[in-house]
Write an enzyme that holds these catalytic residues in place. Structure first.
Site, PDB file in Angstrom:
ATOM      1  N   LYS A 204      -4.550 -27.549 -10.411  1.00  0.00           N
ATOM      2  CA  LYS A 204      -3.496 -28.458 -10.862  1.00  0.00           C
ATOM      3  C   LYS A 204      -2.680 -29.608  -9.952  1.00  0.00           C
ATOM      4  CE  LYS A 204      -1.366 -24.042 -12.134  1.00  0.00           C
ATOM      5  NZ  LYS A 204      -0.536 -22.899 -11.713  1.00  0.00           N
ATOM      6  N   ARG A 243      -6.262 -17.217  -8.813  1.00  0.00           N
ATOM      7  CA  ARG A 243      -6.279 -17.102 -10.559  1.00  0.00           C
ATOM      8  C   ARG A 243      -7.166 -19.298 -11.329  1.00  0.00           C
ATOM      9  NH1 ARG A 243      -3.571 -20.309 -15.148  1.00  0.00           N
ATOM     10  NH2 ARG A 243      -3.801 -19.267 -16.225  1.00  0.00           N
TER      11      ARG A 243
END
Ligand code: PMM
Length: 264
Positions: A204, A243
């Site tokens: 991210k 995740r």
């Protein structure tokens, strides 16, 4: 939790697993690398993304869920649509991962309640097209905890059993890098909500921000070592799952965190 994004445009791996055969193979490879479950999604939620239509999402997701479940893989479905969640569960998915925590589709909570499967409630403030404008907090940890508690109460009132909930701080969703880092630094406060915590930091923006040299962040695919570092931290802090797009390094990171814990 390994990720298979069946999308042409996810920010981190868009286009790579866009046909069913490639996506199923990818999911199986992630299991070989150590994933305990595989999260299949057909809608990109990268900042600024617009929504995919329902038929297209079904076309992308359902055959991949079916193919992986048929191979014995534990599959979760990453969707904000009740229709997709229902059909995915019918095709073998055993968990519904809704980044909107049931807010995007009013039918989601009753559908998941009826299906009797676990439900991921992520912290979410609105759709991707303008979520960055909503990244305003008085105290990000306290605000996310309060908003998640409210969502947990709402989905339980809607019929989902409390013991089926998993919670997720929603890193990168209506959050700046400093917000993501603060949430990771205070995972214990999320755990205090009393449910398993899922952490999805993989590749991210905040990692790009941390790694940036002279202003330029490395591309998403060069953030896997940083992702594994977060996985070790999250495991050490008691996360239930992480995740990630690349499983091997994270599986090792989680093993190391467990071994250190066992030596306490
Ligand atoms: N992030 C993305 C997609 N699905 N699901 C949960 N529960 N939590 C997240 O933070 C999350 C998610 C976006 O990442 P990707 O497009 O790189 O997969």
């Amino acid at each position: 939790m390994g990720v298979v994004n069946v999308t042409p445009d996810s920010f981190s791996d868009g286009g790579r697993w866009f046909d069913t055969t490639a996506a199923v193979k990818r999911g199986l490879d992630l299991v070989t690398e150590g994933a305990d479950l595989v999260d299949v999604g057909g809608e990109s939620t990268r900042p600024g993304a617009s929504r995919v239509d329902e038929d297209e999402e079904l076309r992308r997701v359902i055959p991949v869920v079916r193919g992986l479940a048929a191979e014995g893989v534990t599959v979760s479905v990453d969707t904000m649509r009740a229709s997709v969640a229902e059909k995915a569960v019918a095709a073998g998915a055993v968990l519904v991962n809704d980044v909107s925590g049931g807010l995007a589709d009013p039918r989601m909570v009753p559908s998941v309640a009826a299906a009797g499967v676990p439900f991921v409630v992520m912290h979410w403030r609105g759709f991707s097209h303008d979520m960055n404008n909503r990244a305003v907090y008085a105290d990000v940890v306290a605000d996310v905890v309060t908003e998640l508690r409210d969502r947990m109460d709402a989905v339980v009132a809607g019929g989902i059993a409390p013991e089926r909930l998993v919670i997720d701080p929603g890193l990168g969703f209506a959050k700046q890098a400093e917000h993501d880092l603060a949430l990771l630094a205070h995972l214990a406060e999320l755990r205090a909500l009393g449910r398993p915590v899922l952490v999805a930091a993989s590749r991210k923006r905040f990692l790009g921000h941390v790694l940036a040299k002279e202003g330029a962040p490395p591309p998403a695919r060069e953030r896997d070592a940083a992702t594994a570092a977060v996985s070790a931290i999250a495991a050490h802090e008691g996360a239930w799952a992480v995740r990630v797009h690349e499983v091997r390094a994270t599986a090792d990171a989680v093993r190391v965190a467990r071994a250190v814990e066992a030596a306490r």
